[in-house]
Design an enzyme around this catalytic site. Sequence first.
Site, PDB file in Angstrom:
ATOM      1  N   MET A  34       0.850  -1.195   0.000  1.00 11.29           N
ATOM      2  CA  MET A  34       0.000   0.000   0.000  1.00 11.29           C
ATOM      3  C   MET A  34       0.885   1.245   0.000  1.00 11.29           C
ATOM      4  O   MET A  34       0.458   2.325   0.437  1.00 11.29           O
ATOM      5  CB  MET A  34      -0.934  -0.014   1.210  1.00 11.29           C
ATOM      6  CG  MET A  34      -1.880  -1.222   1.185  1.00 11.29           C
ATOM      7  SD  MET A  34      -3.414  -0.992   2.087  1.00 11.29           S
ATOM      8  CE  MET A  34      -2.811  -0.721   3.740  1.00 11.29           C
ATOM      9  N   HIS A  41       9.613  -3.315   3.357  1.00 11.70           N
ATOM     10  CA  HIS A  41       9.186  -3.544   1.966  1.00 11.70           C
ATOM     11  C   HIS A  41      10.393  -3.826   1.075  1.00 11.70           C
ATOM     12  O   HIS A  41      10.327  -4.673   0.180  1.00 11.70           O
ATOM     13  CB  HIS A  41       8.448  -2.313   1.422  1.00 11.70           C
ATOM     14  CG  HIS A  41       7.151  -2.016   2.107  1.00 11.70           C
ATOM     15  ND1 HIS A  41       6.985  -0.948   2.949  1.00 11.70           N
ATOM     16  CD2 HIS A  41       5.955  -2.653   2.062  1.00 11.70           C
ATOM     17  CE1 HIS A  41       5.738  -0.923   3.394  1.00 11.70           C
ATOM     18  NE2 HIS A  41       5.097  -1.957   2.879  1.00 11.70           N
ATOM     19  N   GLY A 152       4.927  -9.964   3.872  1.00 12.70           N
ATOM     20  CA  GLY A 152       5.690  -9.917   5.119  1.00 12.70           C
ATOM     21  C   GLY A 152       5.072 -10.805   6.180  1.00 12.70           C
ATOM     22  O   GLY A 152       3.853 -10.902   6.299  1.00 12.70           O
ATOM     23  N   SER A 191       4.363   0.906   8.173  1.00 12.95           N
ATOM     24  CA  SER A 191       4.054   2.243   7.628  1.00 12.95           C
ATOM     25  C   SER A 191       3.337   3.084   8.682  1.00 12.95           C
ATOM     26  O   SER A 191       3.358   4.311   8.626  1.00 12.95           O
ATOM     27  CB  SER A 191       3.174   2.116   6.387  1.00 12.95           C
ATOM     28  OG  SER A 191       3.815   1.283   5.442  1.00 12.95           O
TER      29      SER A 191
HETATM   30  O1  PAF Z   1      -0.160  -5.778   3.703  1.00 10.01           O
HETATM   31  C1  PAF Z   1      -0.566  -4.875   2.958  1.00 10.01           C
HETATM   32  O2  PAF Z   1       0.117  -3.871   2.703  1.00 10.01           O
HETATM   33  C2  PAF Z   1      -1.956  -4.989   2.357  1.00 10.01           C
HETATM   34  O3  PAF Z   1      -2.845  -5.614   3.226  1.00 10.01           O
HETATM   35  C3  PAF Z   1      -1.952  -5.668   0.975  1.00 10.01           C
HETATM   36  C4  PAF Z   1      -1.482  -7.101   1.072  1.00 10.01           C
HETATM   37  C5  PAF Z   1      -1.073  -4.896   0.010  1.00 10.01           C
HETATM   38  C6  PAF Z   1      -3.385  -5.694   0.407  1.00 10.01           C
HETATM   39  O4  PAF Z   1      -3.898  -4.409   0.245  1.00 10.01           O
END
Ligand code: PAF
Length: 283
Positions: A34, A41, A152, A191
Amino acid sequence: MSRSPMVVRTVPALRRALDDLRARKATVALVPTMGALHDGHVSLVRLAKRRAQKVVVSIFVNPTQFAPTEDFGAYPRTWKADVAKLAAEKVDLIWNPDVKAMYPEGFATRIVPEGPATAGLEDRFRPHFFGGVATVVGKLFTQCRPDVAVFGEKDFQQLRVVTQMARDLDLGVKVIGSRTVRERDGLAMSSRNVYLAPEQRQAAPELYRAMKLSAARLRAGDPADAVMAAGAELIQAAGFELDYFEVRHAETLAPITSRKDGPMRMLVAAKIGTTRLIDNIAV
Ligand code: PAF
């Protein structure tokens, strides 16, 4: 300076870009995000690069996994910094649909996950969450048709839910979990850590400390009830309001009280001020 990855924002453009990436039969890994990317990430992207020849990162703040009372509007959006990080990692493609491209007018289909999605952990406090996650991840998988997808371990129940969904729906993607990346003091990278006021940030690593202490006691054979009650007290004494602090079977997420019952995972969710943090470790 690294070259910016190609960015696509519509499904037809994504299809064309993926056809190009696959032209030489390259394998593709997807890292769904997101945005508001941090070193956690980056570690997902690095694992993806080791598992496939081409890496696609999706950046989409998915409204369907937020309740109306949650932070969809306030969720950090850091587009320029995200692109710079992905360029430095030499990501091949960024899939960045807007809400209309992901959920066009008249969209009326949802995936309703069961099994690990109803384990009584996150789902107890965020009943809307896994339906939203499964629906968007199901769409991301069918849009990108990756060979592998990396998630993750920090969102451990989510990892179990998407693994189960990929298997149940024969989506042909191998879901891989990536170890949680922590700040030097043990706080799991998230985040949402930017929401923490300085004194909350100082207290936040207590979550990890309490888990480590409790896991060590379980490994030493202390009774789970007493260990978990003492761990919960530590977390609350650090200023958290606890949603859950539990040990579960690491695969099924069923409640277990001893390592003899299978691989154990300790999971926690707690609020400090208005910020809700989740974390987990293997026992
Ligand atoms: O973990 C996340 O950032 C979100 O839940 C994902 C897997 C991108 C789905 O929107």
